[in-house]
Design an enzyme around this catalytic site. Structure first.
Site, short mmCIF file in Angstrom:
data_model
loop_
_atom_site.label_atom_id
_atom_site.label_comp_id
_atom_site.label_asym_id
_atom_site.label_seq_id
_atom_site.Cartn_x
_atom_site.Cartn_y
_atom_site.Cartn_z
N HIS A 60 0.95 -1.25 -0.14
CA HIS A 60 0.02 -0.07 0.17
C HIS A 60 0.70 1.26 -0.08
O HIS A 60 1.91 1.46 0.57
CB HIS A 60 -1.02 -0.08 1.28
N GLU A 64 -4.94 2.09 2.83
CA GLU A 64 -4.96 0.64 3.98
C GLU A 64 -5.22 1.02 5.16
O GLU A 64 -6.01 0.37 5.93
CB GLU A 64 -3.74 -0.20 3.39
N GLU A 65 -4.59 2.23 5.79
CA GLU A 65 -4.59 2.55 6.84
C GLU A 65 -5.82 2.87 7.60
O GLU A 65 -5.89 2.49 8.91
CB GLU A 65 -3.33 3.60 7.26
N HIS A 107 3.82 2.80 12.47
CA HIS A 107 2.83 4.01 12.77
C HIS A 107 3.53 5.00 13.67
O HIS A 107 2.66 5.74 14.40
CB HIS A 107 1.56 3.32 13.40
#
Ligand SMILES: [Zn+2]
Length: 474
Positions: free
Chosen positions: A285, A331-332, A430
């Protein structure tokens, strides 16, 4: 009305009837011979990457993109600029059928945010608001904290939670276990009357970095702000609470959700010369969180996928079936790109040989992870033991990490991911630490080699992997 409903019901039934697609698959010996016949081409691919023109290229390409754009949060213009940049790069690189496919995605904006410990002493608390969280009121929230180690403890102490900021200091056992607090912490706290939730970061090691992620609210339950804090502060607050000290925290967040926007998956191909409709899909992604550079999650996975096709193209190779690279969007915030692609393309399942994604870091490769039939598993094991031996990447684990392509096995399509030595993945995941500094050019080359050899062999073998791929009949 009843007639209409019935007719509609029948239509729905017809639309959703699913037929398994039965094929005759050849004997294992046929697959093995075919894999053996790919030994020299696999060596050529590996040489080209480890000691030839592509050496170090995937790292340089990823550094150029991530240094230029930085983090690429879903909904932002920066992500769209990066998507258009990738379309140009794919095109200039000579990939075929380069295109974008539209995906409607959420647009969440972090805004300013801060937290402070007010008592028993004054201290800044590093935080990152969780994706999809709401803001605090303009004046912020000042409240006493209730610090718990688990949902069980929260429920046992539900009577103490009203009007408080719930702080979760869950023990790190695994990402899967910890992430439940990140996604459900705010709504579980709201159920017992809390006004906000602060969640210990889902991290296997911390040097005082908060790790963001998304939360999810529940209909009928009040929405309260949610943020993650560092492991260090979660443990500090826990120790204070265990000593019976009264903890007061100030929390301020401006987060908001703006109207949805249109984003795009980016696709490029090398068309197959014998079965062009049959596809081997490799992917990662392109979007990331709004911190760091998204170099590890998932720039590395996205770029080894591009590099795999790039190397095959520049070597002048054209496999029997089509190789497709997909860079997923958003995606996140909830797998939006992968879900849209599945909705649009699941009717082509009978032609989807395998879907592959790399989204667990591009660290030292050890082999592959695979989801599919026992027969197909044996073929992948033989492929790894033969073609990936030079790369020391012969392990094959049962169960691929499929992220954006996780729905395909439910309709019988095999899935694959790269197995890497990723014990450091959740150090950086993240956070502001997810930068090019995490990446190693030589190791990224090894990952590209595993990915390119696997994808090429599966695209060029005479037969698809044995599987009962199902077809939706309209
Ligand atoms: Zn990811």
């Amino acid at each position: 009305m009843l007639v209409l409903l019935t007719a509609y019901g029948l239509l729905q039934l017809a639309a959703s009837s699913v037929l398994p697609q039965y094929r005759k698959w050849p004997a294992m010996s046929t697959y093995k011979k075919d894999i053996d016949n790919h030994t020299s081409v696999a060596d050529n691919i590996i040489d080209y990457i480890l000691a030839g023109p592509a050496k170090g290229e995937v790292y340089r390409r990823l550094a150029r993109m991530t240094d230029k754009f930085g983090p690429r949060l879903c909904g932002t213009e920066t992500l769209e600029d990066a998507i258009n940049y990738m379309v140009d790069e794919f095109t200039q690189d000579g990939l075929e059928n380069v295109r974008k496919e539209a995906v409607t995605v959420p647009h969440w904006v972090r805004g300013n945010e801060k937290a402070q410990l007010i008592s028993p002493r004054s201290k800044d608390i590093a935080l990152l608001g969780l994706g999809k969280s709401i803001a605090t009121p303009k004046e912020g929230i000042t409240a006493e904290a209730l610090v718990v180690r688990s949902f069980d403890e929260l429920h046992a102490r539900a009577g103490e939670a009203k009007g408080k900021i719930v702080v979760y200091n869950q023990v790190w056992e695994s990402y899967g276990q910890s992430v439940q607090y990140r996604s459900a912490g705010a709504r579980e706290a709201a159920k017992v009357g809390a006004v906000a939730a602060l969640v210990r970061s889902a991290a296997s090691l911390s040097i005082y970095s908060p790790h963001t992620g998304t939360l999810s609210y529940q209909n009928g339950i009040p929405k309260i702000p949610g943020a993650c804090i560092t492991v260090e502060d979660a443990e500090l607050l826990w120790r204070m609470s265990q000593r019976g000290e009264n903890i007061t925290i100030y929390l301020y967040m401006e987060a908001e959700t703006l109207p949805d926007v249109v984003s795009y998956n980016v696709i490029g191909e090398i068309k197959g010369n014998l079965f062009p409709d049959e596809v081997v899909l490799v992917s990662g992604h392109l979007d990331s969180w709004d911190v760091g550079q998204g170099a590890m999650d998932d720039g590395g996975g996205a770029f080894i996928s591009w590099e795999a096709l790039s190397v095959i193209h520049h070597l002048g190779l054209r496999p029997k079936r089509t190789l497709q690279v997909v860079l997923w969007t958003c995606e996140e915030l909830g797998l939006y790109g992968g879900i849209e692609y599945f909705e649009k393309h699941q009717k082509e399942a009978q032609n989807m040989n395998i879907v592959m994604e790399s989204d667990m870091g591009t660290f030292t490769p050890q082999g592959l992870q695979f989801t599919g039939s026992d027969e197909a598993m044996k073929i992948i094991q033989y492929l790894a033991s033969t073609l990936l031996k030079r790369l020391n990447a012969t392990d094959v684990d049962d169960g691929a990490d499929l992220s954006d392509v996780n729905q395909w096995p439910s309709i019988g399509v095999p899935g694959g991911s790269i197995k890497v030595e990723n014990s450091e993945y959740f150090y950086f995941h993240h956070t502001n630490g997810d930068t090019m500094t995490v990446q190693n050019p030589d190791v990224m080359d090894l990952c590209t080699a595993v990915w390119a050899v696997t994808a090429y062999a599966l695209a060029d073998m005479e037969y698809m992997l044995p599987a009962n791929r199902t077809v939706t009949v309209n």
